[in-house]
Scaffold this active site. Sequence first.
Site, short mmCIF file in Angstrom:
data_model
loop_
_atom_site.label_atom_id
_atom_site.label_comp_id
_atom_site.label_asym_id
_atom_site.label_seq_id
_atom_site.Cartn_x
_atom_site.Cartn_y
_atom_site.Cartn_z
CG ASP A 16 -0.59 8.06 -1.92
OD1 ASP A 16 0.24 7.09 -2.21
OD2 ASP A 16 -1.71 8.05 -1.90
CB ILE A 17 -5.15 9.74 -3.93
CG1 ILE A 17 -6.62 10.58 -4.18
CG2 ILE A 17 -5.39 8.25 -3.91
CD1 ILE A 17 -7.05 10.37 -5.48
N GLY A 38 2.67 -5.28 -1.92
CA GLY A 38 1.75 -4.45 -1.78
C GLY A 38 1.78 -3.57 -2.84
CD GLN A 39 4.13 -2.36 -8.36
OE1 GLN A 39 5.01 -3.55 -8.47
NE2 GLN A 39 4.42 -1.63 -9.40
CB SER A 40 -2.21 -0.99 -5.56
OG SER A 40 -1.75 0.25 -5.05
CG ASN A 54 5.35 -1.04 -1.60
OD1 ASN A 54 5.93 -1.57 -0.47
ND2 ASN A 54 4.22 -0.29 -1.49
CG HIS A 91 4.71 4.25 -7.25
ND1 HIS A 91 4.30 3.37 -8.02
CD2 HIS A 91 4.28 4.10 -5.75
CE1 HIS A 91 3.49 2.33 -7.27
NE2 HIS A 91 3.37 2.75 -6.08
P1 5GP Z 1 1.66 1.00 -4.37
O1 5GP Z 1 0.62 0.22 -3.60
O2 5GP Z 1 1.34 0.65 -5.83
O3 5GP Z 1 3.07 0.90 -3.59
O4 5GP Z 1 1.09 2.50 -4.14
C1 5GP Z 1 0.43 3.11 -4.99
C2 5GP Z 1 -0.10 4.30 -4.51
O5 5GP Z 1 -0.85 5.21 -5.40
C3 5GP Z 1 -0.92 4.46 -3.20
O6 5GP Z 1 -0.36 4.94 -2.00
C4 5GP Z 1 -2.26 5.02 -3.55
O7 5GP Z 1 -2.83 5.63 -2.57
C5 5GP Z 1 -1.73 5.98 -4.96
N1 5GP Z 1 -2.75 6.27 -5.70
C6 5GP Z 1 -3.53 5.35 -6.34
N2 5GP Z 1 -4.26 6.05 -7.40
C7 5GP Z 1 -4.00 7.19 -7.34
C8 5GP Z 1 -4.45 8.47 -7.78
O8 5GP Z 1 -5.51 8.47 -8.60
N3 5GP Z 1 -4.05 9.57 -7.37
C9 5GP Z 1 -2.92 10.01 -6.64
N4 5GP Z 1 -2.40 11.08 -6.50
N5 5GP Z 1 -2.40 8.62 -5.84
C10 5GP Z 1 -3.00 7.36 -6.20
#
Ligand code: 5GP
Length: 114
Positions: A31-32, A93-95, A87, A100
């Site tokens: 994760d970034i 909190g899904q972004s 999420n 994933h």
């Molecule tokens: P969500 O919020 O959808 O459950 O998780 C999305 C995750 O993707 C977040 O933890 C965020 O830090 C990660 N993320 C977003 N953009 C990138 C990216 O460009 N590269 C990587 N490696 N992770 C990303």
Amino acid sequence: MNSGCLFCKIAAKQIPAKMIYEDADVFAFEDIGPQAPTHILICPRKHFSSLNEAAPEDQAVLGKMQLVAAELARKNNLLRGYRTVINSGVGAGQSVFHLHLHLLGGREFAWPPG
Ligand code: 5GP
Ligand code: ZN
């Protein structure tokens, strides 16, 4: 592949990521914005916006994501414990809208989650 999808682009190596694991069905990368010392995202190669789009024929890949998480937890020596999270939807909190599984470890976790 969904051409507008960030994680599909990571799978296709069009966007760089620290890839941890890959096979024909799933891929996993760091994760970034890590929320724990170990924070890995495990994704199906098939594009699903979220768990809501998964169907009975996707049962195997959904199970494989969990097994890959357990294997990566072992490889990262997350002996004391780890957390796996999906999420689903903005309210949770899904972004990024490619399914994933978060694998988080290397620190203590509170319950209930925020
Ligand atoms: P969500 O919020 O959808 O459950 O998780 C999305 C995750 O993707 C977040 O933890 C965020 O830090 C990660 N993320 C977003 N953009 C990138 C990216 O460009 N590269 C990587 N490696 N992770 C990303
Ligand atoms: Zn995608």
